[in-house]
Design a protein around this motif. Structure first.
Motif, PDB file in Angstrom:
ATOM      1  N   PHE A  12       0.838  -1.196   0.000  1.00 25.46           N
ATOM      2  CA  PHE A  12       0.000   0.000   0.000  1.00 25.46           C
ATOM      3  C   PHE A  12       0.877   1.251   0.000  1.00 25.46           C
ATOM      4  O   PHE A  12       0.650   2.192  -0.764  1.00 25.46           O
ATOM      5  N   LYS A  13       1.901   1.254   0.857  1.00 26.10           N
ATOM      6  CA  LYS A  13       2.795   2.411   0.949  1.00 26.10           C
ATOM      7  C   LYS A  13       3.538   2.644  -0.355  1.00 26.10           C
ATOM      8  O   LYS A  13       3.655   3.780  -0.820  1.00 26.10           O
ATOM      9  N   LEU A  14       4.019   1.563  -0.964  1.00 25.11           N
ATOM     10  CA  LEU A  14       4.720   1.688  -2.239  1.00 25.11           C
ATOM     11  C   LEU A  14       3.806   2.262  -3.314  1.00 25.11           C
ATOM     12  O   LEU A  14       4.201   3.141  -4.086  1.00 25.11           O
ATOM     13  N   GLU A  15       2.587   1.764  -3.368  1.00 21.35           N
ATOM     14  CA  GLU A  15       1.634   2.249  -4.368  1.00 21.35           C
ATOM     15  C   GLU A  15       1.246   3.698  -4.091  1.00 21.35           C
ATOM     16  O   GLU A  15       1.112   4.499  -5.021  1.00 21.35           O
ATOM     17  N   ALA A  16       1.094   4.059  -2.837  1.00 18.73           N
ATOM     18  CA  ALA A  16       0.753   5.438  -2.478  1.00 18.73           C
ATOM     19  C   ALA A  16       1.854   6.393  -2.919  1.00 18.73           C
ATOM     20  O   ALA A  16       1.577   7.450  -3.512  1.00 18.73           O
ATOM     21  N   VAL A  17       3.089   6.028  -2.671  1.00 21.90           N
ATOM     22  CA  VAL A  17       4.216   6.876  -3.084  1.00 21.90           C
ATOM     23  C   VAL A  17       4.297   6.925  -4.607  1.00 21.90           C
ATOM     24  O   VAL A  17       4.555   7.979  -5.195  1.00 21.90           O
ATOM     25  N   ARG A  18       4.017   5.813  -5.257  1.00 13.88           N
ATOM     26  CA  ARG A  18       4.055   5.755  -6.724  1.00 13.88           C
ATOM     27  C   ARG A  18       3.040   6.715  -7.345  1.00 13.88           C
ATOM     28  O   ARG A  18       3.289   7.300  -8.394  1.00 13.88           O
ATOM     29  N   LEU A  19       1.891   6.891  -6.700  1.00 12.44           N
ATOM     30  CA  LEU A  19       0.882   7.831  -7.207  1.00 12.44           C
ATOM     31  C   LEU A  19       1.453   9.244  -7.301  1.00 12.44           C
ATOM     32  O   LEU A  19       1.116  10.003  -8.205  1.00 12.44           O
ATOM     33  N   VAL A  20       2.320   9.583  -6.352  1.00  6.27           N
ATOM     34  CA  VAL A  20       2.918  10.919  -6.326  1.00  6.27           C
ATOM     35  C   VAL A  20       4.111  11.001  -7.268  1.00  6.27           C
ATOM     36  O   VAL A  20       4.234  11.934  -8.062  1.00  6.27           O
ATOM     37  N   THR A  21       4.991   9.999  -7.196  1.00  2.59           N
ATOM     38  CA  THR A  21       6.238  10.077  -7.955  1.00  2.59           C
ATOM     39  C   THR A  21       6.060   9.763  -9.439  1.00  2.59           C
ATOM     40  O   THR A  21       6.726  10.349 -10.270  1.00  2.59           O
ATOM     41  N   GLU A  22       5.159   8.852  -9.752  1.00  2.76           N
ATOM     42  CA  GLU A  22       4.983   8.454 -11.156  1.00  2.76           C
ATOM     43  C   GLU A  22       3.604   8.798 -11.708  1.00  2.76           C
ATOM     44  O   GLU A  22       3.430   8.915 -12.907  1.00  2.76           O
ATOM     45  N   GLY A  23       2.636   8.914 -10.812  1.00  2.00           N
ATOM     46  CA  GLY A  23       1.262   9.134 -11.254  1.00  2.00           C
ATOM     47  C   GLY A  23       0.887  10.580 -11.457  1.00  2.00           C
ATOM     48  O   GLY A  23      -0.208  10.887 -11.919  1.00  2.00           O
ATOM     49  N   GLY A  24       1.791  11.489 -11.072  1.00  2.00           N
ATOM     50  CA  GLY A  24       1.528  12.901 -11.309  1.00  2.00           C
ATOM     51  C   GLY A  24       0.594  13.567 -10.309  1.00  2.00           C
ATOM     52  O   GLY A  24       0.224  14.720 -10.502  1.00  2.00           O
ATOM     53  N   LEU A  25       0.201  12.863  -9.260  1.00  2.00           N
ATOM     54  CA  LEU A  25      -0.652  13.485  -8.248  1.00  2.00           C
ATOM     55  C   LEU A  25       0.205  14.273  -7.268  1.00  2.00           C
ATOM     56  O   LEU A  25       1.333  13.900  -6.974  1.00  2.00           O
ATOM     57  N   SER A  26      -0.362  15.342  -6.752  1.00  2.70           N
ATOM     58  CA  SER A  26       0.330  16.088  -5.702  1.00  2.70           C
ATOM     59  C   SER A  26       0.218  15.287  -4.403  1.00  2.70           C
ATOM     60  O   SER A  26      -0.650  14.419  -4.255  1.00  2.70           O
ATOM     61  N   LEU A  27       1.092  15.594  -3.462  1.00  8.86           N
ATOM     62  CA  LEU A  27       1.045  14.939  -2.152  1.00  8.86           C
ATOM     63  C   LEU A  27      -0.324  15.160  -1.517  1.00  8.86           C
ATOM     64  O   LEU A  27      -0.927  14.228  -0.969  1.00  8.86           O
ATOM     65  N   ALA A  28      -0.823  16.385  -1.612  1.00 10.82           N
ATOM     66  CA  ALA A  28      -2.116  16.728  -1.009  1.00 10.82           C
ATOM     67  C   ALA A  28      -3.256  15.924  -1.637  1.00 10.82           C
ATOM     68  O   ALA A  28      -4.110  15.380  -0.935  1.00 10.82           O
ATOM     69  N   GLN A  29      -3.259  15.837  -2.973  1.00  9.45           N
ATOM     70  CA  GLN A  29      -4.330  15.119  -3.664  1.00  9.45           C
ATOM     71  C   GLN A  29      -4.276  13.631  -3.367  1.00  9.45           C
ATOM     72  O   GLN A  29      -5.297  13.003  -3.084  1.00  9.45           O
ATOM     73  N   ALA A  30      -3.092  13.043  -3.426  1.00 13.58           N
ATOM     74  CA  ALA A  30      -2.958  11.617  -3.151  1.00 13.58           C
ATOM     75  C   ALA A  30      -3.370  11.300  -1.721  1.00 13.58           C
ATOM     76  O   ALA A  30      -4.048  10.305  -1.470  1.00 13.58           O
ATOM     77  N   SER A  31      -2.986  12.149  -0.775  1.00  7.97           N
ATOM     78  CA  SER A  31      -3.344  11.887   0.622  1.00  7.97           C
ATOM     79  C   SER A  31      -4.856  11.966   0.813  1.00  7.97           C
ATOM     80  O   SER A  31      -5.438  11.159   1.539  1.00  7.97           O
TER      81      SER A  31
END
Length: 74
Positions: A12-31
Protein backbone atom coordinates in the motif's frame (compact mmCIF):
# COMPACT_ATOMS: atom_id res chain seq x y z
CA UNK A 1 -11.17 10.99 19.78
CA UNK A 2 -9.34 7.71 20.29
CA UNK A 3 -5.68 7.10 19.75
CA UNK A 4 -6.23 4.49 17.04
CA UNK A 5 -3.31 3.99 14.69
CA UNK A 6 -3.94 2.41 11.34
CA UNK A 7 -1.31 0.20 9.82
CA UNK A 8 -0.68 -0.13 6.13
CA UNK A 9 1.04 -2.87 4.18
CA UNK A 10 4.33 -2.30 2.42
CA UNK A 11 2.52 -2.72 -0.90
CA UNK A 12 0.00 0.00 0.00
CA UNK A 13 2.79 2.41 0.95
CA UNK A 14 4.72 1.69 -2.24
CA UNK A 15 1.63 2.25 -4.37
CA UNK A 16 0.75 5.44 -2.48
CA UNK A 17 4.22 6.88 -3.08
CA UNK A 18 4.06 5.75 -6.72
CA UNK A 19 0.88 7.83 -7.21
CA UNK A 20 2.92 10.92 -6.33
CA UNK A 21 6.24 10.08 -7.95
CA UNK A 22 4.98 8.45 -11.16
CA UNK A 23 1.26 9.13 -11.25
CA UNK A 24 1.53 12.90 -11.31
CA UNK A 25 -0.65 13.49 -8.25
CA UNK A 26 0.33 16.09 -5.70
CA UNK A 27 1.05 14.94 -2.15
CA UNK A 28 -2.12 16.73 -1.01
CA UNK A 29 -4.33 15.12 -3.66
CA UNK A 30 -2.96 11.62 -3.15
CA UNK A 31 -3.34 11.89 0.62
CA UNK A 32 -6.99 13.01 0.22
CA UNK A 33 -7.72 10.22 -2.27
CA UNK A 34 -6.19 7.57 0.00
CA UNK A 35 -7.43 8.92 3.33
CA UNK A 36 -3.90 9.25 4.69
CA UNK A 37 -2.51 12.38 6.30
CA UNK A 38 -0.28 14.38 3.98
CA UNK A 39 2.56 14.33 6.54
CA UNK A 40 2.41 10.52 6.66
CA UNK A 41 2.53 10.19 2.89
CA UNK A 42 5.41 12.66 2.81
CA UNK A 43 7.30 10.57 5.36
CA UNK A 44 6.73 7.41 3.29
CA UNK A 45 8.03 9.20 0.20
CA UNK A 46 11.15 10.32 2.07
CA UNK A 47 11.79 6.85 3.53
CA UNK A 48 11.51 5.24 0.11
CA UNK A 49 13.80 7.83 -1.49
CA UNK A 50 16.45 7.38 1.22
CA UNK A 51 16.54 3.58 1.21
CA UNK A 52 14.30 1.84 -1.34
CA UNK A 53 15.40 -1.70 -0.48
CA UNK A 54 14.91 -1.33 3.28
CA UNK A 55 11.90 1.00 3.39
CA UNK A 56 8.82 -0.30 5.22
CA UNK A 57 10.27 -3.53 6.67
CA UNK A 58 6.96 -4.47 8.28
CA UNK A 59 5.28 -4.53 11.64
CA UNK A 60 7.79 -5.06 14.42
CA UNK A 61 10.65 -5.74 12.04
CA UNK A 62 13.77 -3.67 11.80
CA UNK A 63 15.88 -2.81 8.80
CA UNK A 64 18.48 -5.52 8.29
CA UNK A 65 21.26 -3.21 9.51
CA UNK A 66 19.35 -2.38 12.72
CA UNK A 67 18.46 -6.04 13.23
CA UNK A 68 22.12 -7.01 13.00
CA UNK A 69 23.05 -4.33 15.54
CA UNK A 70 20.39 -5.58 17.96
CA UNK A 71 21.61 -9.16 17.53
CA UNK A 72 25.22 -8.18 18.20
CA UNK A 73 24.28 -6.21 21.32
CA UNK A 74 22.66 -9.29 22.83
Amino acid sequence: MGDHRRSFSREFKLEAVRLVTEGGLSLAQASRDLGVQESVLGRWKKQLAEDPAEAFPGKGRLKSQDEELRRLRR
